[in-house]
Enzyme design. Structure first.
Site, PDB file in Angstrom:
ATOM      1  N   PHE A 123      -1.574  -0.303 -10.448  1.00  0.00           N
ATOM      2  CA  PHE A 123      -1.974  -1.566 -10.072  1.00  0.00           C
ATOM      3  C   PHE A 123      -3.233  -2.317 -11.031  1.00  0.00           C
ATOM      4  O   PHE A 123      -3.566  -3.241 -10.627  1.00  0.00           O
ATOM      5  CB  PHE A 123      -2.334  -1.613  -8.435  1.00  0.00           C
ATOM      6  CG  PHE A 123      -2.963  -0.367  -8.222  1.00  0.00           C
ATOM      7  CD1 PHE A 123      -4.310  -0.197  -8.250  1.00  0.00           C
ATOM      8  CD2 PHE A 123      -2.267   0.819  -7.356  1.00  0.00           C
ATOM      9  CE1 PHE A 123      -5.219   0.888  -7.778  1.00  0.00           C
ATOM     10  CE2 PHE A 123      -3.095   1.835  -6.894  1.00  0.00           C
ATOM     11  CZ  PHE A 123      -4.311   1.910  -6.995  1.00  0.00           C
TER      12      PHE A 123
ATOM     13  N   LYS B  92       0.976  -1.223  -0.038  1.00  0.00           N
ATOM     14  CA  LYS B  92      -0.106   0.027   0.059  1.00  0.00           C
ATOM     15  C   LYS B  92       0.983   1.306   0.088  1.00  0.00           C
ATOM     16  O   LYS B  92       1.525   1.622   0.860  1.00  0.00           O
ATOM     17  CB  LYS B  92      -0.865  -0.048   1.202  1.00  0.00           C
ATOM     18  CG  LYS B  92      -1.732   1.110   1.107  1.00  0.00           C
ATOM     19  CD  LYS B  92      -2.921   1.009   2.359  1.00  0.00           C
ATOM     20  CE  LYS B  92      -4.142   1.942   2.418  1.00  0.00           C
ATOM     21  NZ  LYS B  92      -3.643   3.333   2.276  1.00  0.00           N
TER      22      LYS B  92
HETATM   23  P1  AMP Z   1      -7.105   5.060   2.170  1.00  0.00           P
HETATM   24  O1  AMP Z   1      -6.849   6.209   1.506  1.00  0.00           O
HETATM   25  O2  AMP Z   1      -6.486   4.729   3.394  1.00  0.00           O
HETATM   26  O3  AMP Z   1      -8.691   4.955   2.092  1.00  0.00           O
HETATM   27  O4  AMP Z   1      -6.759   3.757   1.319  1.00  0.00           O
HETATM   28  C1  AMP Z   1      -7.130   3.496  -0.034  1.00  0.00           C
HETATM   29  C2  AMP Z   1      -6.187   4.119  -0.888  1.00  0.00           C
HETATM   30  O5  AMP Z   1      -4.740   3.402  -0.953  1.00  0.00           O
HETATM   31  C3  AMP Z   1      -6.450   3.939  -2.518  1.00  0.00           C
HETATM   32  O6  AMP Z   1      -7.467   4.955  -2.833  1.00  0.00           O
HETATM   33  C4  AMP Z   1      -5.182   4.255  -3.098  1.00  0.00           C
HETATM   34  O7  AMP Z   1      -5.062   5.595  -3.308  1.00  0.00           O
HETATM   35  C5  AMP Z   1      -4.172   3.783  -2.355  1.00  0.00           C
HETATM   36  N1  AMP Z   1      -3.196   2.774  -2.505  1.00  0.00           N
HETATM   37  C6  AMP Z   1      -2.019   2.438  -2.361  1.00  0.00           C
HETATM   38  N2  AMP Z   1      -1.420   1.331  -2.794  1.00  0.00           N
HETATM   39  C7  AMP Z   1      -2.580   0.668  -3.498  1.00  0.00           C
HETATM   40  C8  AMP Z   1      -2.621  -0.541  -4.164  1.00  0.00           C
HETATM   41  N3  AMP Z   1      -1.701  -1.246  -4.258  1.00  0.00           N
HETATM   42  N4  AMP Z   1      -3.974  -0.949  -4.466  1.00  0.00           N
HETATM   43  C9  AMP Z   1      -4.983   0.014  -4.217  1.00  0.00           C
HETATM   44  N5  AMP Z   1      -4.928   0.956  -3.671  1.00  0.00           N
HETATM   45  C10 AMP Z   1      -3.552   1.500  -3.176  1.00  0.00           C
END
Ligand code: AMP
Length: 544
Positions: free
Chosen positions: A332, A243
């Protein structure tokens, strides 16, 4: 259509109680509009002075609106403050001031304002670089406004409607107007990522149900999971990925042309030239990719999110910041390639095609069902400077706009809250030049307002304090000694040691040892955490 009619509609919407009634009112209003008016009307109704995909911002802050209101009405600022304190709403304040207006411009133009005319003037305001000229345009509109029109105009300009009419209701109104089911309209919306534009397409009888380059889609979202164990229980075999701690981007390419959209479907191509360059080199004529852009150090290692923000906020000096803070995209997902939508293919197949299209620019991942391997991968990801992991079910389609268990995320960090800054105090000593002590608030959905849950002066560097001071000054709505109250607009991620029961704030809770982790530039204030969430976390601590 006269703007006055829309102002009347908004007054009625404010008074109407039920969702159904509001939906019906808007649907019948839609039927009285011409094709060219449908899209502007929908954006305005949601408090958007510009289409969300626009790379421009209006650039008119609260302080400017206040100044123009006082100039146009000829009233003293004490009247404005009094009206604001009694209503708590700048739009309603404008209406009251206009009712008591003392001054009418000698060049008063009595032509009624047109809805389309207002929309076009807002676009001119956004493209106008000089503040003076923006003010003149706003003044021109307000000079021809009735109290209700002035109220609506101010609400749109500051982007805060408070009619209780949300995007979801607009979709229901569109369904009603265009003879579609709720399911059909929601699918169409996910593929157009913008209710206003969708309305425009529907009124022109054009189908939005297509995936094509340069038409952003809502990104698919991940649901939080409690750990890798839960992920494997849900998915069995999963695609476990790092992530990245950056910002979501959707990259669209067609031949040599590339356009990049952020999570809110806003175009950010101009801020990310190296991502565009990279995308031009992809192994496909046409493509839509989903990924994350991350700031990196000289060795290509990811840097914390805060660094990336400098790139997004900066309009001028992109080249200079580019040298100081290089960024890189990691992809991704592949949603479309060479004339074909891949949304319905399983993730494993989309991922294979993705690797053909962009080689090593893909996120690091393993496909596994083993707990041991998953834990090891998570540890490696953390050591590599990543936030955590995202797990994707290998068989799953890409569902634009959906947040479910097909994608799960896990960040092994203590719980944080995303809160709005609603007030600030000037610091002492070394910090006397800065607004450095912040009131942090969560959204109370029942009362329809932000409630303070904590206060902190920790977490920002001096440079950030200086920047925050300028931002908050522009959002000032009232002053009490060393304290100012501001329009809630800035969202910050806040860490804390615990949530205490406390009489300090009206909500009865207070964050202990709160500290700002970062400024969430990517979150709008509507996305801040709710009071219900704070309460839930409080209860989870076992103290409820
Ligand atoms: P959050 O912002 O904490 O809700 O986490 C979701 C976000 O993580 C997504 O909207 C992406 O911007 C980010 N993200 C980072 N790495 C990935 C990944 N490998 N696959 C999907 N989302 C990712």
């Amino acid at each position: 259509m006269e703007f006055r009619r829309m102002a009347e509609l908004c007054e009625r919407l404010e008074r109407a109680r039920g969702r159904k009634e509001k939906v019906r009112m808007v649907s019948s209003f839609l039927s009285s509009l011409s094709k060219e008016e449908v899209e502007p009307f929908c954006h305005l109704l949601l408090g958007r002075p510009l289409p969300p995909s626009s790379s421009l911002t209006l650039g008119v802050d609260w302080a400017t609106v206040r100044r123009v209101l006082l100039g146009v009405t000829g009233l003293p600022s004490s009247d404005l403050l009094r009206a604001f304190h009694s209503t708590g709403d700048l739009g309603e304040t404008a209406r009251l001031l206009f009712q008591r207006r003392r001054y009418f411009s000698p060049t008063l133009d009595s032509r009624p304002l047109g809805l389309r005319e207002v929309w076009d003037a807002l676009a001119r305001m956004a493209s106008e670089g000089e503040r003076e000229k923006k003010e003149r345009l706003l003044e021109g509109l307000l000079n021809r406004s009735s109290p209700e029109e002035a109220k609506l105009l101010v609400k749109v300009v500051i982007g805060e409607m408070r009619t209780g009419f949300k995007e979801g209701m607009l979709l229901s109104s569109l369904a009603l107007s265009f003879g579609m089911s709720e399911e059909e309209i929601r699918r169409a919306f996910a593929l157009s990522a913008d209710a206003g534009r969708l309305a425009g397409l529907l009124s022109e009888k054009r189908t939005p149900l297509q995936v094509i380059p340069f038409q952003p889609l809502e990104p698919m979202l991940a649901q939080p999971a409690g750990g890798v164990e839960e992920i494997l229980r849900e998915h069995g075999t999963t695609s476990l990925e790092v992530k990245l701690d950056g910002a979501r981007v959707q990259v669209h390419k067609k031949g040599g042309e590339v356009r990049i959209f952020s999570r809110g479907s806003k175009e950010v191509t101009g801020s990310l030239p190296e991502v565009a360059e990279e995308a031009r080199g992809l192994q496909a004529e046409e493509a839509i990719l989903d990924g994350e852009v991350v700031a990196v150090d000289e060795g290509g290692r990811p840097l914390p999110f805060q660094n990336l923000l400098r790139r997004f906020r900066r309009k001028r000096g992109v080249e200079e910041t580019r040298r100081r803070v290089p960024v890189k995209p990691w992809f991704f997902d592949l949603l479309y390639v060479d004339g074909r939508s891949l949304l319905n293919l399983p993730y494993s197949e989309r991922r294979e095609r993705l690797e053909e299209v962009c080689g090593e620019r893909t996120t690091e991942r393993i496909v596994t069902s083993s707990q041991e391997e998953a834990v090891e991968f998570l540890e490696k990801a953390r050591k590599g400077g990543h936030e955590g992991v995202v797990a994707k079910l290998p068989d799953s389609p890409y569902l634009p706009g959906a947040r479910g268990k097909l994608w799960l995320k896990f960040k092994p960090v203590p719980e944080t809250l995303d809160l709005a800054i609603v007030g600030a105090e000037w610091g002492y000593g070394r910090r006397a030049r800065y607004l450095s002590d912040y009131y942090l608030a969560a959204w109370d959905g029942e009362k329809g307002r932000f409630e303070v849950v904590g206060k902190t002066f920790k977490g920002l560097t001096d440079e950030e304090l200086a920047e925050m001071t300028e931002r908050l000054k522009a959002l000032e709505v009232s002053r009490e000694g060393r304290r100012i109250w501001v329009k809630p607009e800035v969202v910050v991620e806040v860490a804390y040691s615990e949530i205490q029961r406390s009489p300090k704030y009206p909500c009865g809770m207070a964050l202990r040892l709160a500290r700002i982790v970062r400024v969430r530039e990517d979150k709008r204030v509507q996305e801040a955490d709710t009071l219900a969430r704070v309460r839930e976390l409080f209860e989870r601590q076992g103290r409820g």
